[in-house]
Scaffold this motif. Structure first.
Motif, PDB file in Angstrom:
ATOM      1  N   LEU A  72       0.826  -1.212   0.000  1.00  7.50           N
ATOM      2  CA  LEU A  72       0.000   0.000   0.000  1.00  7.50           C
ATOM      3  C   LEU A  72       0.856   1.257   0.000  1.00  7.50           C
ATOM      4  CD1 LEU A  72      -2.850  -1.009   2.493  1.00  7.50           C
ATOM      5  CD2 LEU A  72      -3.067  -0.609   0.034  1.00  7.50           C
ATOM      6  N   ALA A  73       1.975   1.218   0.719  1.00  9.55           N
ATOM      7  CA  ALA A  73       2.877   2.373   0.740  1.00  9.55           C
ATOM      8  C   ALA A  73       3.449   2.633  -0.650  1.00  9.55           C
ATOM      9  CB  ALA A  73       4.000   2.145   1.752  1.00  9.55           C
ATOM     10  N   ALA A  78       3.093   5.647  -5.987  1.00 10.86           N
ATOM     11  CA  ALA A  78       2.699   5.672  -7.396  1.00 10.86           C
ATOM     12  C   ALA A  78       1.595   6.694  -7.641  1.00 10.86           C
ATOM     13  CB  ALA A  78       2.235   4.278  -7.832  1.00 10.86           C
ATOM     14  N   VAL A  79       0.611   6.754  -6.747  1.00  6.81           N
ATOM     15  CA  VAL A  79      -0.466   7.745  -6.867  1.00  6.81           C
ATOM     16  C   VAL A  79       0.100   9.157  -6.745  1.00  6.81           C
ATOM     17  CG1 VAL A  79      -2.540   8.659  -5.761  1.00  6.81           C
ATOM     18  CG2 VAL A  79      -2.279   6.191  -6.058  1.00  6.81           C
ATOM     19  N   LEU A 134       4.457  14.049  -7.933  1.00  2.00           N
ATOM     20  CA  LEU A 134       5.686  13.853  -7.165  1.00  2.00           C
ATOM     21  C   LEU A 134       6.837  13.579  -8.123  1.00  2.00           C
ATOM     22  CD1 LEU A 134       7.096  13.478  -4.388  1.00  2.00           C
ATOM     23  CD2 LEU A 134       6.478  11.048  -4.530  1.00  2.00           C
ATOM     24  N   ASN A 135       7.982  14.219  -7.863  1.00  4.48           N
ATOM     25  CA  ASN A 135       9.153  14.104  -8.721  1.00  4.48           C
ATOM     26  C   ASN A 135       9.460  12.647  -9.049  1.00  4.48           C
ATOM     27  OD1 ASN A 135      12.347  13.662  -8.681  1.00  4.48           O
ATOM     28  ND2 ASN A 135      11.902  15.642  -9.617  1.00  4.48           N
ATOM     29  N   ALA A 157      10.143   4.237  -3.749  1.00  6.87           N
ATOM     30  CA  ALA A 157       9.584   2.923  -4.053  1.00  6.87           C
ATOM     31  C   ALA A 157      10.664   1.851  -3.991  1.00  6.87           C
ATOM     32  CB  ALA A 157       8.930   2.938  -5.430  1.00  6.87           C
ATOM     33  N   TYR A 158      11.857   2.185  -4.432  1.00  5.66           N
ATOM     34  CA  TYR A 158      12.967   1.233  -4.420  1.00  5.66           C
ATOM     35  C   TYR A 158      13.278   0.786  -2.990  1.00  5.66           C
ATOM     36  CZ  TYR A 158      17.201  -0.888  -6.392  1.00  5.66           C
ATOM     37  OH  TYR A 158      18.153  -1.789  -6.831  1.00  5.66           O
ATOM     38  N   ILE A 159      13.267   1.738  -2.066  1.00  2.17           N
ATOM     39  CA  ILE A 159      13.508   1.407  -0.653  1.00  2.17           C
ATOM     40  C   ILE A 159      12.385   0.525  -0.118  1.00  2.17           C
ATOM     41  CG2 ILE A 159      13.672   2.360   1.684  1.00  2.17           C
ATOM     42  CD1 ILE A 159      14.973   4.857   0.389  1.00  2.17           C
TER      43      ILE A 159
END
Length: 275
Positions: free
Chosen positions: A187-188, A193-194, A201-202, A210-212
């Motif tokens: 969900l995070a 993505a949203v 968002l940059n 997202a990678y983290i």
């Protein structure tokens, strides 16, 4: 457009700050994110497996895997363009090493997860700051010098270590169990993505956040599959889980090596304005 150039047609060997024509990392496609999550899952289960079966202890396993990673990174740096097999082998190994670094701090040295999470977050922020100050970009569309590639892999290592510590911290504090933890991190990532596609968002920061987050997502999936049912898992074990995910990774990497669907188009890269 797909480029079929080989290393023999790529730009010649370059110095630390000289630009190569070809990017050294893959395009961010759905394949990228699938293999990344699979690699993080393997990083969790393989680290547990090696620690249990190798008989070297946590420190010995860490030294062994770090040495293997160093060999593969040498091969990665010596390539003149992106090679799916070498690149994803490096990611899989760095996932294991990042997990082991966090585990060593927690289990061998007694460092609290709050401390290790903070230290890795600060270290990653420093890498990003120095990388941007020197190169004026953090975009993976511009990993086309040895300097940028060095910063890239250092950042990747710290994202895995940070994701491990932060994921363990959340799991322990919230006591959600493996499945709910995986859902929380999924969900995070969806929220990121949203924020990117709907709220602007940059792109670079969206990617790295997202990678983290994929690290604790993959770890939660791996633990859910491998851990005994009495502990909330499916009980497949680390051997079966690691083997299954490695086979899927291998299949996808072979497919991408053959089709080159994740090779960044140099002409499109030249039009990338994101830094």
């Amino acid at each position: 457009m797909t480029y079929e150039a080989s290393e023999t047609t790529a730009a010649p060997a370059v110095g630390l700050g000289h630009r190569m024509r070809w990017n050294k990392v893959p395009e961010v496609t759905v394949y990228f994110w699938i293999i990344k999550v699979l690699c993080t899952t393997v990083g969790e289960t393989a680290a547990d497996l090696l620690n249990e079966k190798a008989g070297l202890g946590l420190t010995g396993v860490s030294v062994l895997m770090s040495a293997l990673l160093a060999v593969v990174l040498v091969a990665q740096f010596r390539t003149r363009t992106y090679r799916a097999g070498v690149y994803w082998l490096a990611v899989a190994l760095i996932s294991v090493v990042g997990t082991l670094i966090s585990d060593n701090l927690t289990d061998n040295m007694g460092v609290p997860l709050e401390t290790s999470t903070t230290v890795f977050a600060v270290a990653l922020a420093v890498v990003f700051a120095v990388w941007y100050r020197r190169e004026r970009t953090l975009s993976i569309h511009h990993v086309d010098t040895m300097s940028r590639e060095s910063f890239y892999w250092l950042a990747v290592l710290f994202t895995f270590a940070l994701g491990t510590s932060a994921g363990d911290l959340v799991s322990e504090r919230m006591n959600l169990g493996y499945w709910l933890s995986a859902a929380l991190f999924a969900l995070a990532i969806a929220a990121v993505a949203v924020a990117h596609f709907a709220l602007g968002l940059n792109a670079v920061w969206s990617f790295w956040i997202a990678y983290i987050l994929t690290r604790p997502l993959g770890a939660s999936i791996g633990d859910y599959l491998s851990q005994p049912s009495a502990d909330g898992g499916l009980g497949l074990g680390t051997v079966v889980t690691s083997a299954l995910f490695l086979m899927v990774i291998l299949g996808l990497v072979v497919y991408l090596s053959a089709t080159r669907r994740d090779v960044i188009d140099p002409e499109r890269k030249a039009r990338q304005m994101t830094t």
